[in-house]
Motif scaffolding. Structure first.
Motif, PDB file in Angstrom:
ATOM      1  N   VAL A  62       0.823  -1.250  -0.126  1.00  0.00           N
ATOM      2  CA  VAL A  62      -0.037   0.034  -0.074  1.00  0.00           C
ATOM      3  C   VAL A  62       0.848   1.236  -0.005  1.00  0.00           C
ATOM      4  O   VAL A  62       0.684   2.339  -0.798  1.00  0.00           O
ATOM      5  CB  VAL A  62      -1.101   0.032   0.975  1.00  0.00           C
ATOM      6  CG1 VAL A  62      -1.673   1.588   1.541  1.00  0.00           C
ATOM      7  CG2 VAL A  62      -1.858  -1.171   1.031  1.00  0.00           C
ATOM      8  N   ASN A  63       1.958   1.179   0.802  1.00  0.00           N
ATOM      9  CA  ASN A  63       2.757   2.228   0.778  1.00  0.00           C
ATOM     10  C   ASN A  63       3.414   2.709  -0.622  1.00  0.00           C
ATOM     11  O   ASN A  63       3.808   3.759  -0.707  1.00  0.00           O
ATOM     12  CB  ASN A  63       3.977   2.136   1.904  1.00  0.00           C
ATOM     13  CG  ASN A  63       3.207   2.556   3.403  1.00  0.00           C
ATOM     14  OD1 ASN A  63       2.491   3.276   3.433  1.00  0.00           O
ATOM     15  ND2 ASN A  63       3.710   2.117   4.258  1.00  0.00           N
ATOM     16  N   ASP A  64       3.770   1.603  -1.267  1.00  0.00           N
ATOM     17  CA  ASP A  64       4.370   1.931  -2.337  1.00  0.00           C
ATOM     18  C   ASP A  64       3.507   2.355  -3.552  1.00  0.00           C
ATOM     19  O   ASP A  64       3.650   3.026  -4.272  1.00  0.00           O
ATOM     20  CB  ASP A  64       4.964   0.356  -2.803  1.00  0.00           C
ATOM     21  CG  ASP A  64       6.308   0.199  -2.187  1.00  0.00           C
ATOM     22  OD1 ASP A  64       6.846   0.913  -1.710  1.00  0.00           O
ATOM     23  OD2 ASP A  64       6.515  -1.248  -2.536  1.00  0.00           O
ATOM     24  N   LEU A  65       2.143   1.861  -3.247  1.00  0.00           N
ATOM     25  CA  LEU A  65       1.045   2.477  -4.173  1.00  0.00           C
ATOM     26  C   LEU A  65       0.789   3.694  -4.038  1.00  0.00           C
ATOM     27  O   LEU A  65       0.935   4.690  -4.815  1.00  0.00           O
ATOM     28  CB  LEU A  65      -0.013   1.546  -4.146  1.00  0.00           C
ATOM     29  CG  LEU A  65      -0.206   0.288  -4.760  1.00  0.00           C
ATOM     30  CD1 LEU A  65      -1.540  -0.681  -4.299  1.00  0.00           C
ATOM     31  CD2 LEU A  65      -0.280   0.535  -6.300  1.00  0.00           C
ATOM     32  N   LEU A  66       0.659   4.081  -2.826  1.00  0.00           N
ATOM     33  CA  LEU A  66       0.515   5.672  -2.209  1.00  0.00           C
ATOM     34  C   LEU A  66       1.622   6.515  -2.723  1.00  0.00           C
ATOM     35  O   LEU A  66       1.423   7.825  -3.051  1.00  0.00           O
ATOM     36  CB  LEU A  66       0.037   5.787  -0.759  1.00  0.00           C
ATOM     37  CG  LEU A  66      -0.992   4.897  -0.314  1.00  0.00           C
ATOM     38  CD1 LEU A  66      -1.225   5.319   1.166  1.00  0.00           C
ATOM     39  CD2 LEU A  66      -2.355   5.452  -0.997  1.00  0.00           C
ATOM     40  N   GLU A  67       2.727   5.975  -2.760  1.00  0.00           N
ATOM     41  CA  GLU A  67       3.787   6.962  -3.505  1.00  0.00           C
ATOM     42  C   GLU A  67       3.700   7.377  -4.734  1.00  0.00           C
ATOM     43  O   GLU A  67       3.942   8.422  -5.335  1.00  0.00           O
ATOM     44  CB  GLU A  67       5.079   6.170  -3.126  1.00  0.00           C
ATOM     45  CG  GLU A  67       5.855   6.243  -1.752  1.00  0.00           C
ATOM     46  CD  GLU A  67       7.212   5.384  -1.803  1.00  0.00           C
ATOM     47  OE1 GLU A  67       7.597   5.187  -2.746  1.00  0.00           O
ATOM     48  OE2 GLU A  67       7.617   5.201  -0.747  1.00  0.00           O
ATOM     49  N   THR A  68       2.839   6.651  -5.297  1.00  0.00           N
ATOM     50  CA  THR A  68       2.828   6.914  -6.996  1.00  0.00           C
ATOM     51  C   THR A  68       1.463   7.395  -7.223  1.00  0.00           C
ATOM     52  O   THR A  68       0.958   8.337  -8.119  1.00  0.00           O
ATOM     53  CB  THR A  68       2.994   5.795  -7.840  1.00  0.00           C
ATOM     54  OG1 THR A  68       2.167   4.545  -7.445  1.00  0.00           O
ATOM     55  CG2 THR A  68       4.364   5.379  -7.988  1.00  0.00           C
ATOM     56  N   LEU A  69       0.339   6.893  -6.428  1.00  0.00           N
ATOM     57  CA  LEU A  69      -0.968   7.319  -6.741  1.00  0.00           C
ATOM     58  C   LEU A  69      -1.588   8.445  -5.706  1.00  0.00           C
ATOM     59  O   LEU A  69      -2.597   9.112  -6.289  1.00  0.00           O
ATOM     60  CB  LEU A  69      -2.074   5.992  -6.116  1.00  0.00           C
ATOM     61  CG  LEU A  69      -1.786   4.605  -6.988  1.00  0.00           C
ATOM     62  CD1 LEU A  69      -2.792   3.636  -6.480  1.00  0.00           C
ATOM     63  CD2 LEU A  69      -1.853   4.961  -8.451  1.00  0.00           C
TER      64      LEU A  69
END
Length: 270
Positions: free
Chosen positions: A209-216
């Motif tokens: 989730v953290n990786d996704l939120l960095e881009t999303l």
């Protein structure tokens, strides 16, 4: 047992319920910071005035009762200083009928009985039932959107997909691994992420989730875990929306509506 021992035991049991008050407060305010401020104020009040704590109810009911006394006295304020998706969610919050979300959250997420909710909110049980029905209708009218599910257990993933789809949301995909989640999220930006904590490749759903939120960017997240107390420690940023396993359909439906409403989950550094 002496009176002092009884008091100490009651205080210890109240402290054990604090993580769940913090979960409720964050869901209610849509913010870890604001929710924790209310939870802390509740605890400080109970410590400073132990004779004012209601010992005729369970420690958990007493704790939530103390919270609501502060919540009501402060006018249950909803800050509207956010921008973007959070700002829109807060604007929607202002339109909800007074007391309805409190009653629904207490019943569905914290699993209090109607009787206990009446004690917590200091209202009649009939009012509690009416508030919950109103909240269910109002939350059902919230915005529908696209949902990414991160869950490695096929049966649970299918169940979540069915529940969320029946609510009118569209599933962008179901991921079983960290990389699978990142790939799906980058392929089509979801409006909500529903994520398990432990994934099939032994990676962390939180890391995914953290990786996704960095881009999303600003996307609401609901975490699912069999051990919510491990996340509700107050030692780091925590999710505003957390479902305990085993969950009920009603809990999922409410949490999804809540998350869409507030869109306020922080990233987790664990």
């Amino acid at each position: 047992m002496s009176h002092s021992s009884d008091t100490a035991d009651f205080a210890t049991r109240i402290a054990g319920e604090l993580p769940y008050l913090r979960r409720y407060a964050r869901a209610l305010t849509g913010s870890q910071r604001s929710g924790d401020q209310y939870a802390l104020a509740t605890l400080e009040t109970m410590v400073n005035d132990p004779d004012g704590v209601n010992r005729e109810v369970s420690p958990k009911v007493a704790l939530f009762q103390g919270f609501h006394a502060i919540w009501i006295s402060s006018g249950a304020p909803v800050e509207n200083e956010e921008e973007g998706i959070r700002g829109r969610a807060q604007s929607l919050m202002n339109k909800l009928t007074t007391n309805t979300r409190e009653a629904l959250l207490l019943h569905v997420i914290e699993e209090f009985s109607y009787s206990d909710i009446a004690k917590i909110m200091q209202i009649d049980q009939g009012e509690v039932e009416e508030y919950i029905l109103i909240a269910q209708r109002e939350l059902a009218d919230t915005i529908s959107g696209k949902v990414l599910i991160i869950e490695d257990e096929a049966i649970i993933a299918m169940d979540l997909e069915s529940i969320v789809s029946d609510m009118g949301h569209r599933i962008t995909g179901v991921a079983r691994t960290h990389q699978g989640a990142v790939d799906l999220g980058q392929k089509e930006r979801p409006d909500l992420i529903l994520a398990d904590i432990q994934l099939a490749d032994n990676s962390s759903g939180i890391d995914a989730v953290n990786d996704l939120l960095e881009t999303l960017g600003d996307v609401p997240v609901i975490f699912i875990t069999a051990f919510p107390e491990r996340l509700l420690t107050g030692e780091r940023p925590e999710p505003a929306f957390l479902i305990s396993k085993p969950y009920t359909e009603e809990q999922v439906r409410l949490s999804v509506s809540q998350a869409m409403f507030f869109a306020s989950t922080e990233t987790l550094n664990v």
